[in-house]
Design a protein around this motif. Structure first.
Motif, short mmCIF file in Angstrom:
data_model
loop_
_atom_site.label_atom_id
_atom_site.label_comp_id
_atom_site.label_asym_id
_atom_site.label_seq_id
_atom_site.Cartn_x
_atom_site.Cartn_y
_atom_site.Cartn_z
N GLN A 12 48.58 102.26 -77.12
CA GLN A 12 49.24 100.97 -77.32
C GLN A 12 48.47 100.10 -78.30
O GLN A 12 49.06 99.44 -79.17
CB GLN A 12 49.41 100.26 -75.98
N GLU A 13 47.16 100.12 -78.19
CA GLU A 13 46.33 99.32 -79.11
C GLU A 13 46.44 99.83 -80.53
O GLU A 13 46.53 99.05 -81.49
CB GLU A 13 44.87 99.35 -78.64
N ALA A 17 50.66 97.44 -84.21
CA ALA A 17 51.07 96.87 -85.50
C ALA A 17 52.40 97.42 -85.99
O ALA A 17 52.97 96.91 -86.96
CB ALA A 17 49.99 97.12 -86.55
N PHE A 18 52.90 98.45 -85.32
CA PHE A 18 54.14 99.10 -85.76
C PHE A 18 55.28 98.71 -84.82
O PHE A 18 55.29 99.10 -83.65
CB PHE A 18 53.97 100.61 -85.79
N GLY A 19 56.21 97.95 -85.34
CA GLY A 19 57.30 97.45 -84.51
C GLY A 19 58.27 98.52 -84.04
O GLY A 19 59.04 98.30 -83.10
N ASN A 20 58.25 99.67 -84.70
CA ASN A 20 59.20 100.72 -84.33
C ASN A 20 58.56 101.80 -83.46
O ASN A 20 59.11 102.89 -83.32
CB ASN A 20 59.79 101.37 -85.59
N VAL A 21 57.41 101.52 -82.88
CA VAL A 21 56.72 102.49 -82.03
C VAL A 21 56.68 101.98 -80.59
O VAL A 21 56.29 100.84 -80.33
CB VAL A 21 55.27 102.75 -82.52
N GLN A 22 57.11 102.83 -79.69
CA GLN A 22 57.05 102.52 -78.27
C GLN A 22 56.28 103.62 -77.56
O GLN A 22 56.58 104.80 -77.74
CB GLN A 22 58.46 102.41 -77.67
N VAL A 23 55.28 103.25 -76.81
CA VAL A 23 54.48 104.23 -76.07
C VAL A 23 55.07 104.39 -74.67
O VAL A 23 55.19 103.42 -73.92
CB VAL A 23 53.00 103.78 -75.97
#
Length: 211
Positions: A12-13, A17-23
């Motif tokens: 997550q850290e 910075a990437f708005g299109n990434v979900q962990v």
């Protein structure tokens, strides 16, 4: 997607910075890929211990997957793309019935931490517009299980372990398949023809234990 809860905060850290990434904290093998839509692109560094399970899931839920790029064990990568011969395995034949599989490059074990005992392989897997086989997946898979379950035996011996020897001889003669070769010598067209011919004998309820 990560199953190890210790790694979730780190991921997550590193991706905040990437708005299109979900962990997602989840087990890939337990999820339905269809819930994420269609024409998915999957990218992953697969744990070597569950590579077969992941690839089988890819086959089972292939309608949702357009392509995948995975890191696998080098030996596994070689088998996934092997032509008919001693390196062929059941999973590779099964996968190539529905996907185009390419071995892109070898990845040195030294780039991993901690380093594994073997090198890795980068493979690209692209779903075919039409399967390379004409039989239902269930029949195809049972045919593979029947023959590869006796990997060191000839085709005749493998079939005769489940059916009367006279029937095994008849089927192989009709298909023009050499009864002395092993299943690893067959190409996908041969597998498809064999599965079609065996289809009447491979009902869901049939016990495939050796006779």
């Amino acid at each position: 997607m990560e199953i190890d809860p210790r790694l979730i905060p780190i991921l997550q850290e590193n991706t905040q910075a990437f708005g299109n990434v979900q962990v997602l904290a989840a087990d890939f093998l337990e999820l339905s890929l269809r819930e994420f839509g269609k024409e998915l692109l999957l990218v992953g560094n697969l744990p070597y211990a569950i590579t077969s399970e992941v690839l089988l899931k890819l086959i089972r839920e292939r309608e949702a997957v357009a392509r995948a790029v995975f890191t696998v064990q080098w030996e596994v990568g070689e088998k996934l793309v092997a032509p008919p011969g001693p390196k062929v395995n059941r999973l590779g034949v099964h996968l190539r019935a529905y996907f185009q599989v390419e071995l892109l490059r070898k990845i040195s074990r030294t780039v991993f931490f901690p380093p594994p005992e073997v090198d890795g392989a980068l493979v690209r897997i692209v779903r075919l517009s039409e399967p390379r086989i004409s039989v239902p997946e269930e029949i195809f898979e049972r045919t593979l299980a029947l023959v590869f379950g006796h990997r060191r035996k000839t085709l005749r011996q493998a079939l005769a372990a489940h059916f009367p020897p006279a029937l095994a001889d008849k089927i192989l003669a009709e298909l023009g398949l050499d009864p002395r070769v092993r299943g690893e010598a067959l190409d996908l067209e041969d597998w498809d023809r064999l599965a079609r011919r065996l289809s009447p004998y491979l009902s869901v309820a049939q016990d495939l234990s050796p006779r």
